[in-house]
Design a protein around this motif. Structure first.
Motif, PDB file in Angstrom:
ATOM      1  N   PRO A 208       0.776  -1.257  -0.110  1.00 57.56           N
ATOM      2  CA  PRO A 208       0.007  -0.044   0.130  1.00 57.56           C
ATOM      3  C   PRO A 208       0.665   1.270  -0.149  1.00 57.56           C
ATOM      4  N   TYR A 209       2.056   1.392   0.628  1.00 61.52           N
ATOM      5  CA  TYR A 209       2.808   2.469   0.667  1.00 61.52           C
ATOM      6  C   TYR A 209       3.410   2.744  -0.518  1.00 61.52           C
ATOM      7  N   ILE A 210       3.818   1.559  -1.413  1.00 61.72           N
ATOM      8  CA  ILE A 210       4.176   1.859  -2.745  1.00 61.72           C
ATOM      9  C   ILE A 210       3.200   2.566  -3.631  1.00 61.72           C
ATOM     10  N   CYS A 211       1.948   1.951  -3.511  1.00 62.14           N
ATOM     11  CA  CYS A 211       0.675   2.570  -4.621  1.00 62.14           C
ATOM     12  C   CYS A 211       0.625   3.855  -4.052  1.00 62.14           C
ATOM     13  N   ARG A 212       0.496   4.167  -2.757  1.00 60.81           N
ATOM     14  CA  ARG A 212       0.250   5.583  -2.393  1.00 60.81           C
ATOM     15  C   ARG A 212       1.415   6.597  -2.999  1.00 60.81           C
ATOM     16  N   GLU A 213       2.669   6.358  -2.505  1.00 62.04           N
ATOM     17  CA  GLU A 213       3.883   7.087  -2.985  1.00 62.04           C
ATOM     18  C   GLU A 213       3.856   7.277  -4.519  1.00 62.04           C
ATOM     19  N   VAL A 214       3.880   6.334  -5.005  1.00 58.28           N
ATOM     20  CA  VAL A 214       3.879   6.371  -6.768  1.00 58.28           C
ATOM     21  C   VAL A 214       2.665   7.272  -7.369  1.00 58.28           C
ATOM     22  N   LYS A 296      10.207  -6.639 -11.860  1.00 56.42           N
ATOM     23  CA  LYS A 296      11.140  -7.704 -12.120  1.00 56.42           C
ATOM     24  C   LYS A 296      12.218  -7.863 -11.085  1.00 56.42           C
ATOM     25  N   ILE A 297      12.528  -9.110 -10.838  1.00 51.77           N
ATOM     26  CA  ILE A 297      13.782  -9.502 -10.442  1.00 51.77           C
ATOM     27  C   ILE A 297      14.810  -9.930 -11.132  1.00 51.77           C
ATOM     28  N   GLY A 298      15.759  -9.556 -11.612  1.00 53.69           N
ATOM     29  CA  GLY A 298      16.640  -9.833 -12.611  1.00 53.69           C
ATOM     30  C   GLY A 298      15.566  -9.834 -13.999  1.00 53.69           C
ATOM     31  N   ARG A 299      15.764 -11.078 -14.796  1.00 56.96           N
ATOM     32  CA  ARG A 299      14.621 -11.086 -15.665  1.00 56.96           C
ATOM     33  C   ARG A 299      13.424 -11.856 -15.539  1.00 56.96           C
ATOM     34  N   ARG A 300      13.247 -12.178 -14.122  1.00 61.36           N
ATOM     35  CA  ARG A 300      11.918 -12.781 -13.873  1.00 61.36           C
ATOM     36  C   ARG A 300      10.929 -11.710 -13.372  1.00 61.36           C
ATOM     37  N   VAL A 301       9.769 -11.999 -13.890  1.00 59.46           N
ATOM     38  CA  VAL A 301       8.527 -10.954 -13.795  1.00 59.46           C
ATOM     39  C   VAL A 301       7.871 -11.618 -12.522  1.00 59.46           C
ATOM     40  N   ILE A 302       7.752 -10.975 -11.360  1.00 59.77           N
ATOM     41  CA  ILE A 302       6.948 -11.187 -10.308  1.00 59.77           C
ATOM     42  C   ILE A 302       5.401 -10.453 -10.313  1.00 59.77           C
ATOM     43  N   GLY A 303       5.363  -9.681 -11.077  1.00 60.50           N
ATOM     44  CA  GLY A 303       4.058  -8.898 -10.992  1.00 60.50           C
ATOM     45  C   GLY A 303       4.138  -7.575 -12.010  1.00 60.50           C
ATOM     46  N   ASP A 323       6.996   9.816 -17.819  1.00 56.80           N
ATOM     47  CA  ASP A 323       6.407   9.118 -16.821  1.00 56.80           C
ATOM     48  C   ASP A 323       6.837   7.806 -16.694  1.00 56.80           C
ATOM     49  N   LEU A 324       6.944   7.255 -17.745  1.00 59.96           N
ATOM     50  CA  LEU A 324       7.144   5.662 -18.018  1.00 59.96           C
ATOM     51  C   LEU A 324       8.500   5.541 -17.682  1.00 59.96           C
ATOM     52  N   ASN A 325       9.432   6.350 -17.717  1.00 60.23           N
ATOM     53  CA  ASN A 325      10.798   6.131 -17.133  1.00 60.23           C
ATOM     54  C   ASN A 325      10.779   6.151 -15.744  1.00 60.23           C
ATOM     55  N   SER A 326      10.131   7.104 -15.335  1.00 62.27           N
ATOM     56  CA  SER A 326      10.196   7.239 -13.721  1.00 62.27           C
ATOM     57  C   SER A 326       9.461   6.091 -13.106  1.00 62.27           C
ATOM     58  N   LEU A 327       8.468   5.578 -13.727  1.00 57.76           N
ATOM     59  CA  LEU A 327       7.732   4.306 -13.211  1.00 57.76           C
ATOM     60  C   LEU A 327       8.617   2.893 -13.384  1.00 57.76           C
ATOM     61  N   THR A 328       9.223   3.079 -14.404  1.00 62.67           N
ATOM     62  CA  THR A 328      10.283   1.903 -14.605  1.00 62.67           C
ATOM     63  C   THR A 328      11.199   1.721 -13.732  1.00 62.67           C
ATOM     64  N   THR A 329      11.788   2.943 -13.383  1.00 58.05           N
ATOM     65  CA  THR A 329      12.836   3.131 -12.448  1.00 58.05           C
ATOM     66  C   THR A 329      12.050   2.872 -10.830  1.00 58.05           C
ATOM     67  N   PHE A 330      11.185   3.451 -10.687  1.00 50.88           N
ATOM     68  CA  PHE A 330      10.386   3.232  -9.367  1.00 50.88           C
ATOM     69  C   PHE A 330      10.112   1.633  -9.181  1.00 50.88           C
ATOM     70  N   VAL A 333      13.124  -0.429  -8.112  1.00 52.13           N
ATOM     71  CA  VAL A 333      13.463  -0.079  -6.636  1.00 52.13           C
ATOM     72  C   VAL A 333      12.216  -1.192  -5.835  1.00 52.13           C
ATOM     73  N   SER A 334      11.060  -1.002  -6.260  1.00 53.04           N
ATOM     74  CA  SER A 334       9.866  -1.686  -5.796  1.00 53.04           C
ATOM     75  C   SER A 334      10.004  -3.028  -5.593  1.00 53.04           C
ATOM     76  N   SER A 335      10.339  -3.627  -6.747  1.00 51.56           N
ATOM     77  CA  SER A 335      10.533  -5.155  -6.919  1.00 51.56           C
ATOM     78  C   SER A 335      11.620  -5.759  -5.986  1.00 51.56           C
ATOM     79  N   ILE A 336      12.446  -4.802  -5.735  1.00 53.83           N
ATOM     80  CA  ILE A 336      13.593  -5.130  -4.830  1.00 53.83           C
ATOM     81  C   ILE A 336      13.081  -5.461  -3.285  1.00 53.83           C
ATOM     82  N   ALA A 337      12.160  -4.352  -3.000  1.00 53.95           N
ATOM     83  CA  ALA A 337      11.423  -4.283  -1.872  1.00 53.95           C
ATOM     84  C   ALA A 337      10.737  -5.374  -1.692  1.00 53.95           C
TER      85      ALA A 337
END
Length: 596
Positions: A208-214, A296-303, A323-330, A333-337
């Protein structure tokens, strides 16, 4: 003769005034002020120099659907950024749609005029509006107005058109600067959010934190995070989506926008969902524009993480490539979290995930196409990304440990930021291997938990193209001024009669050759309907005017003319149309030679 000299001096003074206005506008345009300040100063300079009651600049917003006032001298200041018209409505809306200037001597007689009560435009009766174009596409409109009815001259139209081109360049440069600064701000925000989310190991709190902040970061109405479970994509967290419909939005892998993104492992930006195939639309919720990227985690898509319905001050707008570039970057980071949270129970896996997070951040840091460095309080470089090597032609290992004054001589913006706590920016000229280029360094404070500045980060951007463009514009102005002086001298000293008129035949200019051939002085001829044409030939001449209005040129015809004393003379005549920057016929040029 005295009147002729006086008239000549007035024309010369008008031309000098135009040159002074263009130079003033050019100096303002090339300043390092904020775009709002530049536009305000241009409006004031133009209005004051031309002795007009009002000058305003309008720019397109909401994906080109609305045009809004952005700067003014004369209208109500509180209307700036608020008062808008749909494209096509009102005089300003018509000009931005039709891409051509419009002169209104009295708005009370103009059916296209539409009053916006909050700006006070109805207090001004005349209006000159010209489009502001970039690559032949509209980006806004510039207007002049007076409180009394007034007929604007072609010179004023041409001058305002040239100034509008300046404004187009200013806006382009400002957008480049603003986009760069916005990207840096987003990177800093992403970095801060990234540090926060990597510290949250409870996945029920994390998502929920990720959704709200992005959603806040990219001004989206809603956000949905889905994680792959047994070939399906159930919603795991959302922002702006009613909880009671989340279950109805579960989709199989491969269906819908999120299903496609998860299956293909590629991001997707959709401007208009209604134009998508039925199987790729978002179920249940009413979305118009969508941005979705894989987690993604590496090449593996988790969602996937998806945003819908971007908002601005006027309502819904569309997502951009930035926006697409920023969300991809975000998302990286989110995937790692998310992975960290999933592997929370295992200390070894947690350490491995943190190592991946560090590696990914360094990859992001080094992939940014701008130089990024951090300075300690001793003004020594602590970190630098790979792009710095290219900017200053120095290996990265030699950059680390250098003083700010060694890398950015002679000024050090980091020192000012440490002292003031505010961002600071300098422009530098560099010569590397015989090639001159320009860089712009902007520094920002990094504040610790105690509210103290312990580091300063610098964004260093190559602005050579922008500076070169500005120099080319100045050179172009110089060439135009020289060409203008040459043409005026050529016309004044020509033995032929060189005459211009408006599209109805009323004289607008009359050279010395015309005075010698026909006997009329410039004062006697200006504003008159073809005084050198015998009355018996006026109907025939009007037919020629009609042809020229349609863009035709009439060359080397022999015709009869008369002098001031009524003496008929035979002349060889060439008539051609005068076009404005958009290709419309705004006058007639005639060259005649006495062959009697």
């Amino acid at each position: 003769m005295a009147e002729t000299i006086e008239t000549y001096h007035k024309m010369l003074e008008d031309k000098l005034n135009e040159t002074r206005i263009l130079m003033s506008v050019s100096q303002i345009a090339n300043s390092t002020l904020e775009i709002k300040t530049i536009l305000d100063m241009i409006c004031k300079t133009v209005a004051d120099s031309l002795m007009k009651d009002m000058c305003s600049i309008y720019l397109l917003r909401s994906g080109g659907k609305m045009i809004c006032i952005e700067a003014t001298k004369g209208l109500k200041e509180d209307s700036v950024g608020i008062a808008c018209l749909p494209v096509g409505e009102g005089i300003v809306g018509w000009v931005v749609k039709e891409l051509q200037p419009l002169i209104v001597e009295d708005i009370r007689k103009e059916p296209r005029f539409k009053d916006i009560p909050t700006i006070g435009a109805k207090d001004f009766l005349s209006m000159l509006a010209v489009p502001i174009l970039r690559d032949n596409e509209p980006i806004g409109v510039m207007t002049l107005q007076t409180r009394e009815p007034y007929a604007y001259s072609p010179d004023e139209v041409n001058l305002l058109t040239i100034i509008s081109n300046n404004i187009s360049a200013v806006i382009k440069n400002a957008e480049l600067y603003r986009n760069t600064k916005t990207q840096l701000d987003e990177l800093r925000t992403i970095h801060e959010i990234g540090k926060a989310i990597t510290s949250i190991l409870n996945i029920d709190e994390l998502l929920p934190y990720i959704c709200r902040e992005v959603s806040k970061l990219l001004n989206a109405k809603g956000c949905v995070i889905r994680l792959i479970e047994d070939e399906t994509l159930p919603i795991k967290a959302s922002y702006g989506v009613p909880k009671e419909i989340e279950q109805a939005m579960a989709i199989p892998l491969g269906e819908g926008i999120a299903g496609w993104v998860a299956k293909e492992g590629k991001p997707l930006l959709v401007d208009d969902v209604s134009k998508m195939p039925e199987n790729l639309r978002i179920p249940v919720i009413d979305a118009t524009t969508v941005l979705c990227v894989p987690l993604k985690i590496g090449r593996r898509v988790i969602g996937t993480i998806g945003l819908y319905n971007k908002m601005d001050e006027l309502g819904y707008t569309i997502f951009t490539q930035n926006d697409l570039n920023s969300l991809t970057t975000f998302a990286s980071v989110s995937s790692i979290a998310i992975e960290n949270a999933r592997l929370y129970k295992t200390t070894v896996e947690k350490e491995r995930t943190i190592s991946q997070a560090k590696q990914r951040f360094e990859t992001l840091f080094n992939s940014v196409q701008d130089g990024i460095t951090t300075f300690g309080r001793d003004l020594i470089i602590k970190t630098a990304n790979r792009f710095m090597e290219k900017l200053i032609d120095t290996p990265l290992k030699e950059i680390i440990g250098k003083s700010c004054y060694e890398v950015l001589p002679p000024q050090c913006p980091a020192k000012v930021t440490f002292e003031t706590g505010q961002p600071e920016s300098y422009t530098y000229k560099r010569v590397v291997k015989g090639t001159t280029f320009y860089i712009e360094a902007t520094t920002y404070p990094i504040i610790d938990d105690k509210g103290e500045i312990n580091e300063v980060v610098a964004l260093i951007h190559d602005i050579t193209e922008r500076m070169t463009y500005q120099e080319e514009i100045l050179e172009l102005y110089r060439e135009v001024a020289q060409t203008k002086e040459y043409l005026e001298s050529l016309i004044d000293n020509s033995a032929d009669a060189i005459i211009t008129s408006d599209i109805d035949g009323y004289i607008t200019s009359w050279n010395n050759g015309a005075e010698r051939i026909y006997g009329f002085t410039e004062i006697e001829a200006i504003g008159k309907l073809l005084p050198m044409v015998p009355k018996s030939l006026l109907d025939s001449e009007k037919k020629n005017i009609k042809k020229i209005k349609h863009g035709e040129t009439i060359k080397d015809i022999e015709s009869l003319r008369q002098r001031k004393d009524g003496t008929p003379i035979e002349v060889s005549l060439t008539l051609s149309p005068i076009l404005d920057p958009t290709g419309n016929v705004i006058g007639i040029s005639g060259i005649s030679r006495d062959i009697s």
